[in-house]
Design a protein around this motif. Structure first.
Motif, short mmCIF file in Angstrom:
data_model
loop_
_atom_site.label_atom_id
_atom_site.label_comp_id
_atom_site.label_asym_id
_atom_site.label_seq_id
_atom_site.Cartn_x
_atom_site.Cartn_y
_atom_site.Cartn_z
N SER A 122 2.48 6.96 -3.88
CA SER A 122 3.82 6.50 -3.49
C SER A 122 3.86 6.05 -2.03
O SER A 122 4.56 5.08 -1.68
N ARG A 127 1.95 2.64 -1.81
CA ARG A 127 2.79 1.54 -2.30
C ARG A 127 3.89 1.21 -1.30
O ARG A 127 4.22 0.03 -1.10
N ALA A 128 4.46 2.24 -0.68
CA ALA A 128 5.50 1.99 0.31
C ALA A 128 4.96 1.19 1.50
O ALA A 128 5.65 0.30 2.02
N ASP A 152 7.15 8.12 2.35
CA ASP A 152 7.47 6.96 1.52
C ASP A 152 8.92 6.53 1.68
O ASP A 152 9.23 5.33 1.74
N THR A 196 -3.68 -1.02 -5.93
CA THR A 196 -2.40 -0.57 -5.37
C THR A 196 -1.59 -1.76 -4.88
O THR A 196 -0.36 -1.82 -5.08
#
Length: 218
Positions: free
Chosen positions: A163, A166-167, A132, A207
């Motif tokens: 995480s 999302r990154a 991430d 997401t």
């Protein structure tokens, strides 16, 4: 040997700014020492070493700290523990190398070309525990060469982590914004980013929605 550990990072950076070849040799010896433990200030020593040695130094950091999950000696051979097994690379060593790359990107005054720094950072995509952070750096560094690879990693084993997902979404969002204001048509990475975002919205709408909300707040 008597230098306080709390000063090693600072002294490493200072030597990087004003040191000579002998200092680079001394810092290299410190960097390549096999270790099992956290070493305070080693990130500053690595950054100073890179300031002095440029691309040649990055090759060493890649080989010693980034290409393997286990400790190697300078020739690239694994360092074995008391039981004859490969000695795991401490997370702190890999993270220190990552910090050194970040320092050179921001403050290195192009001592090392940007494409070369991107190449080293991309090696860390193989490390899910850092993915991430790496993806965020590659987005800031406008490295759009890994768009397809990130789509392959999305939800894959060891990368099925909120995480990281999302990154990846934020990386794609940033890629769609990176275009000249006067461009008559979208660059290839913008077109690809939009295509992959559309695919992710179908695959994982929650997401994407969460990442978009966070992205627009920044």
């Amino acid at each position: 040997p008597d230098t306080p550990a709390t000063r090693l990072g600072l002294y490493g950076l200072m030597l990087g700014l004003c040191g000579e070849e002998a200092d680079a040799i001394a810092m290299k010896a410190k960097i390549v020492e096999p270790t099992k433990d956290f070493r305070l200030g080693i990130d500053g020593v690595m950054a100073g070493y890179l300031l002095l040695t440029g691309e040649k130094g990055v090759d060493l950091i890649d080989r010693m700290k980034l290409e393997h999950t286990y400790v190697v000696d300078e020739s690239g051979k694994p360092v074995l523990d008391d039981k004859g097994k490969k000695q795991a690379m401490p997370f702190s060593e890999t993270y220190a190398a990552m910090q050194a790359l970040r320092f050179l990107w921001t403050y290195g005054d192009d001592r090392i070309p940007k494409p070369r720094l991107r190449k080293s950072m991309r090696l860390l995509l193989d490390r899910s525990e850092l993915a991430d952070l790496v993806i965020a750096d590659l987005a800031r560094w406008k490295d759009w060469s890994v768009q397809t690879r990130l789509m392959e990693l999305y939800g894959a084993e060891d990368y099925d982590i909120p995480s990281i997902k999302r990154a990846i979404v934020r990386y794609m969002l940033v890629s769609t914004k990176d275009k000249p204001k006067d461009a008559m048509k979208d660059p290839a990475h913008v077109i690809t980013g939009k295509k992959y975002l559309a695919a992710l919205r179908l695959k994982d709408p929650k997401t994407v929605k969460d990442a978009e909300r966070f992205f627009f707040l920044q």
